[in-house]
Write an enzyme that holds these catalytic residues in place. Structure first.
Site, PDB file in Angstrom:
ATOM      1  N   VAL A  89      11.352 -13.378  40.271  1.00 39.54           N
ATOM      2  CA  VAL A  89      12.519 -14.300  40.920  1.00 39.54           C
ATOM      3  C   VAL A  89      14.008 -13.458  41.004  1.00 39.54           C
ATOM      4  O   VAL A  89      14.868 -13.890  41.404  1.00 39.54           O
ATOM      5  CB  VAL A  89      12.754 -15.553  40.238  1.00 39.54           C
ATOM      6  CG1 VAL A  89      11.622 -16.491  40.419  1.00 39.54           C
ATOM      7  CG2 VAL A  89      12.922 -15.305  38.766  1.00 39.54           C
ATOM      8  N   ASN A 115      12.193 -22.443  36.003  1.00 33.85           N
ATOM      9  CA  ASN A 115      11.960 -22.591  34.497  1.00 33.85           C
ATOM     10  C   ASN A 115      12.031 -21.223  33.945  1.00 33.85           C
ATOM     11  O   ASN A 115      11.739 -20.845  32.602  1.00 33.85           O
ATOM     12  CB  ASN A 115      10.290 -23.204  34.206  1.00 33.85           C
ATOM     13  CG  ASN A 115      10.094 -22.951  32.749  1.00 33.85           C
ATOM     14  OD1 ASN A 115      10.595 -23.672  31.770  1.00 33.85           O
ATOM     15  ND2 ASN A 115       8.948 -22.192  32.363  1.00 33.85           N
ATOM     16  N   SER A 167      19.752 -24.083  28.099  1.00 34.79           N
ATOM     17  CA  SER A 167      19.427 -24.041  26.539  1.00 34.79           C
ATOM     18  C   SER A 167      20.702 -24.362  25.860  1.00 34.79           C
ATOM     19  O   SER A 167      21.561 -24.264  26.414  1.00 34.79           O
ATOM     20  CB  SER A 167      19.169 -22.450  26.413  1.00 34.79           C
ATOM     21  OG  SER A 167      19.115 -22.271  25.108  1.00 34.79           O
ATOM     22  N   TYR A 181      22.614 -14.170  27.426  1.00 28.94           N
ATOM     23  CA  TYR A 181      21.947 -15.598  27.605  1.00 28.94           C
ATOM     24  C   TYR A 181      22.627 -16.803  27.620  1.00 28.94           C
ATOM     25  O   TYR A 181      22.388 -17.605  28.272  1.00 28.94           O
ATOM     26  CB  TYR A 181      20.785 -15.204  26.735  1.00 28.94           C
ATOM     27  CG  TYR A 181      19.688 -16.504  26.683  1.00 28.94           C
ATOM     28  CD1 TYR A 181      18.758 -16.332  27.715  1.00 28.94           C
ATOM     29  CD2 TYR A 181      19.815 -17.240  25.908  1.00 28.94           C
ATOM     30  CE1 TYR A 181      17.672 -17.308  27.803  1.00 28.94           C
ATOM     31  CE2 TYR A 181      18.775 -18.403  25.834  1.00 28.94           C
ATOM     32  CZ  TYR A 181      17.932 -18.605  27.087  1.00 28.94           C
ATOM     33  OH  TYR A 181      16.712 -19.486  26.950  1.00 28.94           O
ATOM     34  N   ALA A 182      23.496 -16.604  26.466  1.00 27.87           N
ATOM     35  CA  ALA A 182      24.307 -17.821  26.493  1.00 27.87           C
ATOM     36  C   ALA A 182      25.176 -18.303  27.616  1.00 27.87           C
ATOM     37  O   ALA A 182      25.287 -19.300  28.229  1.00 27.87           O
ATOM     38  CB  ALA A 182      24.940 -17.703  24.999  1.00 27.87           C
ATOM     39  N   ALA A 183      25.866 -17.135  28.024  1.00 29.80           N
ATOM     40  CA  ALA A 183      26.672 -17.203  29.420  1.00 29.80           C
ATOM     41  C   ALA A 183      25.928 -17.629  30.533  1.00 29.80           C
ATOM     42  O   ALA A 183      26.632 -18.475  31.350  1.00 29.80           O
ATOM     43  CB  ALA A 183      27.357 -15.946  29.568  1.00 29.80           C
ATOM     44  N   LYS A 185      23.069 -19.340  30.670  1.00 31.76           N
ATOM     45  CA  LYS A 185      22.737 -20.585  30.584  1.00 31.76           C
ATOM     46  C   LYS A 185      23.525 -21.625  30.662  1.00 31.76           C
ATOM     47  O   LYS A 185      23.617 -22.648  31.185  1.00 31.76           O
ATOM     48  CB  LYS A 185      21.747 -20.801  29.445  1.00 31.76           C
ATOM     49  CG  LYS A 185      20.619 -20.258  29.298  1.00 31.76           C
ATOM     50  CD  LYS A 185      19.526 -20.744  30.270  1.00 31.76           C
ATOM     51  CE  LYS A 185      18.213 -19.893  30.169  1.00 31.76           C
ATOM     52  NZ  LYS A 185      17.226 -20.553  31.040  1.00 31.76           N
TER      53      LYS A 185
END
Length: 291
Positions: A89, A115, A167, A181-183, A185
């Protein structure tokens, strides 16, 4: 290390309106041993949708993992309609080919489940720009990329439900140095909510599920691994301090996704459904800041 048993059994809710619909699920792959009782979030979602009579079309970067999900679904129901292909993707050409293949097979897309997701360690001072860019592309831009091609189809249909996987790292710091990853999501949540408003009048709903620390086959693999690093990763996840006292599984994520895909949530859009056993609202004293 052990996982506390849930005080209530797993359920498989039924939504009659889903019968015969077509769902596209990215990141559908199932990892782990064939006899594992656990399901990943994407695989569990495919399972519950299939049980509701939905035709499943899934993709994964790891084709054998996607084929494993298909195999497990057909083991449960030989009449299930399940197709899987390999797709990255992060590549526009792969996404275009994916959508083209789904439309050639079914002629419509009623449900889209984004997902795909993966985290890499790092804080703003240590993470390279290349890794930052890859994390944003994989976890956020991929959602845009798939929606970019699916939305025109849903507009022509005048219907559709899009569910994006976020998340709890998007909502609070959980003790892990995973800044990109936090940014990303957090971006998924905002993207989902804005999109829901933009397409509400066209009968296209957009929501996201926000899982907490779930016990998935990946965690199970870590816990059973002989590698000390894997064991430590599993320990950090299992020392979760969840207020409910037990960890959810892919089935709990699937229940949330399928509810949002069904007409039972017909008046729900631009919403974030948190599935975390109360961790986000807890003090978080059990989280470990070290990696």
């Amino acid at each position: 290390m052990s996982v506390a048993e849930p005080p209530v059994p797993e359920v498989s809710p039924t939504y009659p309106d889903l019968q015969g619909k077509v769902a596209l699920i990215t990141g559908i792959g199932q990892v782990g041993p064939k006899d594992s009782p656990f399901w990943g979030n994407g695989a569990a979602t495919a399972r519950l949708l299939s049980r509701n009579g939905v035709k499943i079309f899934g993709c994964d970067l790891n084709l054998p993992a996607a084929e494993r999900t298909k195999e497990r679904l057909l083991e449960e129901d030989t009449n299930a309609v399940v197709d899987v292909i390999a797709a990255d993707v992060m590549k526009p050409s792969d996404v275009e080919a994916l959508i083209t293949t789904v439309m050639q097979r079914h002629g419509r897309i009623d449900i889209l489940v984004n997902n795909v997701g993966q985290t890499s360690a790092g804080n703003p001072a240590t993470m390279s720009e290349e890794l930052w860019a890859r994390q944003i592309d994989l976890n956020l831009s991929s959602v845009y990329r798939v929606c970019h091609h699916v939305l025109p189809i849903m507009q022509k249909q005048r219907s559709g439900s899009i569910i994006n996987n976020a998340s709890i790292t998007a909502m609070r710091y959980i003790g892990k140095h995973q800044i990109a990853y936090a940014a990303a999501k957090a971006g998924v949540i905002r993207f989902t909510k804005a999109m829901g408003v933009m397409y509400a009048k066209e009968n296209i709903r957009s929501n996201c599920v926000v899982p907490g620390l779930m016990y998935t086959p990946l965690v199970d693999n870590f816990a059973k691994s002989n590698d000390l690093g894997d064991q430590e990763a599993a320990k950090r996840i299992l020392d979760h301090n969840c207020p409910m006292g037990w960890m959810g599984t892919g089935a709990d994520v699937a229940n949330a996704v399928v509810f949002l895909a069904s007409s039972a949530s017909r008046y729900v859009t631009s919403h974030e459904l948190v599935v975390d056993g109360g961790i986000t609202e807890s003090t978080g004293t059990g989280f470990q800041a070290s990696l």
